[in-house]
Design a protein around this motif. Structure first.
Motif, PDB file in Angstrom:
ATOM      1  N   SER A 120       0.667  -1.179  -0.009  1.00 14.91           N
ATOM      2  CA  SER A 120      -0.018  -0.044  -0.088  1.00 14.91           C
ATOM      3  C   SER A 120       0.901   1.299  -0.105  1.00 14.91           C
ATOM      4  O   SER A 120       0.576   2.031  -0.493  1.00 14.91           O
ATOM      5  N   ILE A 121       2.075   1.242   0.728  1.00 14.77           N
ATOM      6  CA  ILE A 121       2.904   2.288   0.910  1.00 14.77           C
ATOM      7  C   ILE A 121       3.226   2.599  -0.505  1.00 14.77           C
ATOM      8  O   ILE A 121       3.723   3.604  -0.858  1.00 14.77           O
ATOM      9  N   LYS A 122       4.088   1.384  -1.070  1.00  8.05           N
ATOM     10  CA  LYS A 122       4.603   1.658  -2.524  1.00  8.05           C
ATOM     11  C   LYS A 122       3.585   2.210  -3.630  1.00  8.05           C
ATOM     12  O   LYS A 122       4.298   2.575  -4.448  1.00  8.05           O
ATOM     13  N   ASN A 123       2.475   1.861  -3.479  1.00  7.28           N
ATOM     14  CA  ASN A 123       1.385   2.459  -4.344  1.00  7.28           C
ATOM     15  C   ASN A 123       0.889   3.828  -4.337  1.00  7.28           C
ATOM     16  O   ASN A 123       0.319   4.466  -4.717  1.00  7.28           O
ATOM     17  N   LEU A 124       1.284   4.347  -3.012  1.00 11.75           N
ATOM     18  CA  LEU A 124       0.829   5.954  -2.619  1.00 11.75           C
ATOM     19  C   LEU A 124       1.759   6.801  -3.779  1.00 11.75           C
ATOM     20  O   LEU A 124       2.843   6.607  -4.205  1.00 11.75           O
ATOM     21  N   LYS A 125       1.163   7.958  -3.876  1.00 12.70           N
ATOM     22  CA  LYS A 125       1.743   8.715  -4.790  1.00 12.70           C
ATOM     23  C   LYS A 125       3.067   9.452  -3.971  1.00 12.70           C
ATOM     24  O   LYS A 125       2.976   9.480  -2.783  1.00 12.70           O
ATOM     25  N   ARG A 126       3.830  10.071  -4.462  1.00  4.96           N
ATOM     26  CA  ARG A 126       5.130  10.796  -3.637  1.00  4.96           C
ATOM     27  C   ARG A 126       4.684  11.696  -2.725  1.00  4.96           C
ATOM     28  O   ARG A 126       5.237  11.517  -1.739  1.00  4.96           O
ATOM     29  N   ALA A 127       3.702  12.596  -2.916  1.00  2.00           N
ATOM     30  CA  ALA A 127       3.250  13.394  -2.138  1.00  2.00           C
ATOM     31  C   ALA A 127       2.826  12.694  -0.655  1.00  2.00           C
ATOM     32  O   ALA A 127       2.885  13.449   0.509  1.00  2.00           O
ATOM     33  N   LYS A 128       1.948  11.827  -0.894  1.00  2.00           N
ATOM     34  CA  LYS A 128       1.456  10.829   0.063  1.00  2.00           C
ATOM     35  C   LYS A 128       2.399  10.268   1.082  1.00  2.00           C
ATOM     36  O   LYS A 128       2.486  10.178   2.195  1.00  2.00           O
ATOM     37  N   LYS A 129       3.407   9.723   0.329  1.00  2.00           N
ATOM     38  CA  LYS A 129       4.409   9.188   0.969  1.00  2.00           C
ATOM     39  C   LYS A 129       5.442  10.143   1.818  1.00  2.00           C
ATOM     40  O   LYS A 129       5.686   9.927   2.951  1.00  2.00           O
ATOM     41  N   ILE A 130       5.297  11.512   1.345  1.00  2.00           N
ATOM     42  CA  ILE A 130       6.194  12.504   2.116  1.00  2.00           C
ATOM     43  C   ILE A 130       5.353  12.864   3.303  1.00  2.00           C
ATOM     44  O   ILE A 130       5.944  13.228   4.505  1.00  2.00           O
ATOM     45  N   ASP A 131       3.833  12.947   3.084  1.00  2.00           N
ATOM     46  CA  ASP A 131       2.895  13.267   4.233  1.00  2.00           C
ATOM     47  C   ASP A 131       3.134  12.023   5.420  1.00  2.00           C
ATOM     48  O   ASP A 131       3.267  12.570   6.637  1.00  2.00           O
ATOM     49  N   LEU A 132       3.218  11.058   4.924  1.00  2.00           N
ATOM     50  CA  LEU A 132       3.478   9.779   5.941  1.00  2.00           C
ATOM     51  C   LEU A 132       4.876   9.921   6.787  1.00  2.00           C
ATOM     52  O   LEU A 132       4.764   9.949   7.918  1.00  2.00           O
ATOM     53  N   ILE A 133       5.876  10.355   6.116  1.00  2.00           N
ATOM     54  CA  ILE A 133       7.227  10.476   6.562  1.00  2.00           C
ATOM     55  C   ILE A 133       7.051  11.772   7.518  1.00  2.00           C
ATOM     56  O   ILE A 133       7.458  11.757   8.702  1.00  2.00           O
ATOM     57  N   ASN A 134       6.610  12.888   6.910  1.00  2.00           N
ATOM     58  CA  ASN A 134       6.597  14.158   7.874  1.00  2.00           C
ATOM     59  C   ASN A 134       5.478  13.818   9.104  1.00  2.00           C
ATOM     60  O   ASN A 134       6.028  14.416  10.013  1.00  2.00           O
ATOM     61  N   ASN A 135       4.681  13.070   9.184  1.00  2.00           N
ATOM     62  CA  ASN A 135       4.076  12.803  10.273  1.00  2.00           C
ATOM     63  C   ASN A 135       4.682  12.001  11.493  1.00  2.00           C
ATOM     64  O   ASN A 135       4.506  12.091  12.707  1.00  2.00           O
ATOM     65  N   PHE A 136       5.393  11.143  10.899  1.00  2.00           N
ATOM     66  CA  PHE A 136       6.326  10.156  11.743  1.00  2.00           C
ATOM     67  C   PHE A 136       7.792  10.815  12.212  1.00  2.00           C
ATOM     68  O   PHE A 136       8.092  10.587  13.235  1.00  2.00           O
ATOM     69  N   ASN A 137       8.375  11.506  10.975  1.00  2.00           N
ATOM     70  CA  ASN A 137       9.543  11.929  11.168  1.00  2.00           C
ATOM     71  C   ASN A 137       9.723  13.323  10.878  1.00  2.00           C
ATOM     72  O   ASN A 137      10.431  13.375   9.668  1.00  2.00           O
ATOM     73  N   PRO A 138       9.380  14.583  11.163  1.00  2.00           N
ATOM     74  CA  PRO A 138       8.891  15.838  10.594  1.00  2.00           C
ATOM     75  C   PRO A 138      10.442  16.445  10.130  1.00  2.00           C
ATOM     76  O   PRO A 138      10.474  17.264   9.291  1.00  2.00           O
ATOM     77  N   LYS A 139      11.541  15.943  10.991  1.00  2.00           N
ATOM     78  CA  LYS A 139      12.839  16.610  10.579  1.00  2.00           C
ATOM     79  C   LYS A 139      13.609  15.682   9.755  1.00  2.00           C
ATOM     80  O   LYS A 139      14.738  16.070   9.075  1.00  2.00           O
ATOM     81  N   TRP A 140      12.990  14.672   9.518  1.00  2.00           N
ATOM     82  CA  TRP A 140      13.626  13.748   8.262  1.00  2.00           C
ATOM     83  C   TRP A 140      15.094  13.120   8.820  1.00  2.00           C
ATOM     84  O   TRP A 140      15.868  12.897   7.938  1.00  2.00           O
TER      85      TRP A 140
END
Length: 96
Positions: free
Chosen positions: A69-89
């Protein structure tokens, strides 16, 4: 006996341009191997070794479904997922 654990994780490169999403049962070892350029051909070629996201699962089937499901996400949605978990990357490897 310790219950089995499975992780889906996302790695990126130093410019945060490339994403690599996969499942493993040993997150610390797998990321270590990526950092040694022994994780996969893709991650070695593009220098993808910065752990920016992960999730823990007890069921391998659920982990694989989540990976897909994550692999199928558009790049913007992956970025949102990462930002919510790890905002400073930041690289999460040392905290494992």
């Amino acid at each position: 006996m310790r219950p089995q654990q499975y992780f889906i994780y996302i790695l990126t490169n130093y410019t945060n341009k490339v994403f690599y999403v996969v499942v493993t049962n040993n997150l610390k070892l797998r990321v270590y191997l990526h950092k040694q350029n022994r994780g996969s051909v893709f991650t070695s070629k593009y220098n993808v070794n910065k752990l920016i996201y992960y999730e823990l699962f007890r069921d391998i089937d659920l982990a694989i479904l989540r990976e897909k499901s994550i692999k199928n996400l558009k790049r913007a949605k992956k970025i949102d997922l990462i930002n919510n978990f790890n905002p400073k990357w930041v690289d999460l490897y040392n905290g494992l």
